[in-house]
Scaffold this motif. Structure first.
Motif, short mmCIF file in Angstrom:
data_model
loop_
_atom_site.label_atom_id
_atom_site.label_comp_id
_atom_site.label_asym_id
_atom_site.label_seq_id
_atom_site.Cartn_x
_atom_site.Cartn_y
_atom_site.Cartn_z
N UNK A 102 0.82 -1.22 0.00
CA UNK A 102 0.00 0.00 0.00
C UNK A 102 0.84 1.26 0.00
N UNK A 103 0.24 2.36 -0.47
CA UNK A 103 0.92 3.66 -0.47
C UNK A 103 1.32 4.09 0.94
N UNK A 104 0.46 3.80 1.92
CA UNK A 104 0.73 4.24 3.28
C UNK A 104 1.92 3.52 3.90
N UNK A 105 2.43 2.48 3.26
CA UNK A 105 3.65 1.81 3.71
C UNK A 105 4.84 2.19 2.84
N UNK A 106 4.69 2.07 1.53
CA UNK A 106 5.81 2.24 0.62
C UNK A 106 6.36 3.67 0.65
N UNK A 107 5.46 4.66 0.64
CA UNK A 107 5.93 6.04 0.60
C UNK A 107 6.67 6.45 1.87
N UNK A 108 6.16 6.16 3.09
CA UNK A 108 6.95 6.51 4.27
C UNK A 108 8.31 5.84 4.33
N UNK A 109 8.42 4.59 3.82
CA UNK A 109 9.72 3.94 3.82
C UNK A 109 10.72 4.68 2.93
N UNK A 110 10.22 5.45 1.99
CA UNK A 110 11.12 6.25 1.17
C UNK A 110 11.84 7.31 1.98
N UNK A 111 11.31 7.65 3.17
CA UNK A 111 11.97 8.63 4.03
C UNK A 111 13.30 8.13 4.55
N UNK A 112 13.54 6.82 4.46
CA UNK A 112 14.84 6.28 4.85
C UNK A 112 15.95 6.75 3.93
N UNK A 113 15.59 7.39 2.82
CA UNK A 113 16.61 7.90 1.90
C UNK A 113 17.61 8.79 2.63
N UNK A 114 17.12 9.74 3.42
CA UNK A 114 18.03 10.66 4.09
C UNK A 114 18.77 9.97 5.23
N UNK A 115 18.17 8.94 5.83
CA UNK A 115 18.86 8.18 6.87
C UNK A 115 20.03 7.42 6.27
N UNK A 149 22.52 12.01 13.96
CA UNK A 149 22.26 10.60 14.23
C UNK A 149 21.02 10.42 15.12
N UNK A 150 20.80 11.37 16.05
CA UNK A 150 19.57 11.31 16.83
C UNK A 150 18.35 11.46 15.92
N UNK A 151 18.45 12.37 14.96
CA UNK A 151 17.37 12.52 14.00
C UNK A 151 17.15 11.27 13.19
N UNK A 152 18.23 10.61 12.80
CA UNK A 152 18.10 9.37 12.03
C UNK A 152 17.41 8.28 12.85
N UNK A 153 17.76 8.19 14.13
CA UNK A 153 17.12 7.19 14.99
C UNK A 153 15.64 7.49 15.16
N UNK A 155 9.14 5.40 11.45
CA UNK A 155 8.79 4.57 10.30
C UNK A 155 8.50 3.13 10.73
N UNK A 156 9.22 2.67 11.76
CA UNK A 156 8.94 1.32 12.27
C UNK A 156 7.53 1.25 12.86
N UNK A 157 7.10 2.34 13.52
CA UNK A 157 5.73 2.38 14.04
C UNK A 157 4.70 2.32 12.93
N UNK A 166 -0.33 8.52 13.27
CA UNK A 166 -0.05 9.95 13.18
C UNK A 166 1.08 10.34 14.12
N UNK A 167 1.07 9.78 15.35
CA UNK A 167 2.15 10.06 16.29
C UNK A 167 3.48 9.55 15.76
N UNK A 168 3.47 8.37 15.15
CA UNK A 168 4.70 7.84 14.55
C UNK A 168 5.19 8.73 13.43
N UNK A 169 4.24 9.25 12.63
CA UNK A 169 4.62 10.16 11.56
C UNK A 169 5.24 11.44 12.10
#
Length: 321
Positions: free
Chosen positions: A65-78, A97-101, A107-109, A253-256
Motif C-alpha cells: 500500500x501507499x501508506x507503507x511504501x511512501x513513508x519507507x522512502x523517508x529512509x533515503x536521508x537516513x 544521528x539522533x534525527x536518524x534514529x 517509520x517502524x511504528x 499519526x504520532x509515529x509520523x
C-alpha cells in the motif's frame, strides 16, 4: 515471501539508490554552473540511480500500500548520512544521528500498523482533478521560489515542489498498478503520461533545489513532502487504513510526527554546520589581521614620527589627551 514483505525489501533498496543519487546530484550542483550539469557523466549516473530506485519503487507499490511504501522512502536521508560519510568524507554530528534514529523509529511504528488490504480504484474524473491540483500546486511553489532570494528558502520551496511531483507520480503509478490485472487499456495512457511528466519534473526540480543549499535541506524536504502527499491520497481516495481503527490511526499519526521530527532535526543540524564554519572562518580572519605587521589591533594605538598619538584615542582618559 509475502507481498507486504517484498514491498518492504524493495522499498529499502530503492531508498539506498535514491540516497546515492541525491549525493551525486548535490556534488554536481556544487561543482557546475546551472546549465552545464547535463554534460556531466556523474549527473547521468545519478539519473540512472534514480531510475533504478524508481523501478524498484514501482514494483513495491504494486505489492504494497501507499501508506507503507511512501513513508519507507523517508529512509533515503537516513541512508544518505553514512553513505556521504564514506564516499564524500562528510561526517554527521550527534544531532544528525539522533534525527536518524527518530526517523527510523517513527517509520517502524508506521510499518507495524500497516495492513495488506486491497486498495480501491480511482476513476477518470478523480484522476483529472488530482492532476490539475498537482500541477497547480507545483506551479505555485515554483513561482514562490522565484520570488525569494535566500538560497535555503528557495531550496525548500523547490524541494517541496519536487516532493509533490514524486508523491503524485507514485499515486498515479499505484492507480495503473491496481488496474494492471485487467490488462493495459487505452484509458490508462493519460495516467502513464502523467507519471512520465511528474517523474521528469521531479528530477529536474530536485536538481535545481540543491543549488547553493547543500544536501540536507532539499533532501529532507523532498523526503517529508513525498510520503505525506502520497499517504494522504492513499487514505482518502484508495480507502487504505491502519490496524486497530481510530486508535491505530492516532498511533500512526504520532509515529509520523516522530519521523518528521527526526528529519527536521537532521536538516537543522546540517544547516547549522555551515553557519558555525562561517563564524569560525570570520574569527580566524580577524585574528590573522590583528597579527599582520603594520596593521594595529582594534584597541592598539600608534604614534607618529613627532610622538603624537594617531591611533584610536577613545580608550584614553580625557585628562591625558
Amino acid at each position: 515471501m509475502s507481498a507486504l514483505a517484498l514491498s518492504v525489501l524493495l522499498s529499502l533498496i530503492s531508498a539506498v539508490a535514491y540516497a546515492a543519487a541525491a549525493i551525486v546530484q548535490e556534488r554536481v550542483a556544487a561543482a557546475t554552473p546551472d546549465s552545464t550539469y547535463l554534460r556531466q557523466g556523474a549527473w547521468w549516473g545519478s539519473v540512472a540511480l534514480n531510475g533504478l530506485g524508481a523501478l524498484l519503487h514501482v514494483v513495491a507499490l504494486a505489492c504494497g500500500p501507499l501508506t507503507l511504501v511512501q513513508p519507507l522512502g523517508a529512509l533515503t536521508i537516513v541512508f544518505a548520512l553514512p553513505m556521504a560519510a564514506v564516499f564524500v568524507r562528510r561526517r554527521a554530528g550527534a544531532a544528525a544521528w539522533r534525527g536518524a534514529i527518530m526517523a527510523t523509529a517513527g517509520l517502524a511504528g508506521l510499518l507495524a500498523l500497516t495492513t495488506d488490504a486491497d486498495a480501491d480504484s480511482v476513476n477518470g474524473g478523480q484522476r483529472l482533478i488530482l492532476a490539475a491540483a498537482t500541477f497547480a500546486g507545483m506551479g505555485a511553489l515554483f513561482l514562490g521560489s522565484r520570488a525569494v532570494h535566500k538560497p535555503v528558502l528557495r531550496s525548500v520551496l523547490l524541494a517541496s515542489a519536487a516532493g509533490v511531483s514524486f508523491g503524485m507520480a507514485s499515486v498515479f503509478t499505484k492507480v495503473v498498478a491496481e488496474d494492471w490485472n485487467d490488462g493495459l487499456k487505452l484509458s490508462e495512457v493519460p495516467s502513464l503520461l502523467a507519471i512520465a511528466v511528474l517523474a521528469a519534473a521531479g528530477l529536474l526540480i530536485s536538481q535545481a533545489s540543491y543549488r547553493g543549499a547543500g544536501l540536507a535541506a532539499p533532501l529532507a524536504t523532498v523526503t517529508v513532502v513525498n510520503p505525506v502527499v502520497a499517504a494522504t491520497v492513499g487514505l482518502t481516495l484508495f480507502g487504505e487504513e491502519f490496524r486497530y481503527g481510530t486508535a491505530g490511526l492516532a498511533i500512526a499519526l504520532a509515529s509520523g510526527v516522530v519521523a518528521a521530527g527526526g528529519l527536521i532535526l537532521l536538516t537543522t543540524e546540517r544547516l547549522s554546520t555551515p553557519a558555525r564554519r562561517s563564524r569560525t572562518e570570520r574569527q580566524t580572519t580577524t585574528t590573522e589581521r590583528k597579527t599582520l605587521p603594520g596593521i594595529p589591533a582594534p584597541c592598539q594605538s600608534t604614534e607618529s614620527g613627532d610622538g603624537k598619538n594617531t591611533g584610536d584615542q577613545r580608550l584614553t582618559p580625557p585628562a591625558l589627551r
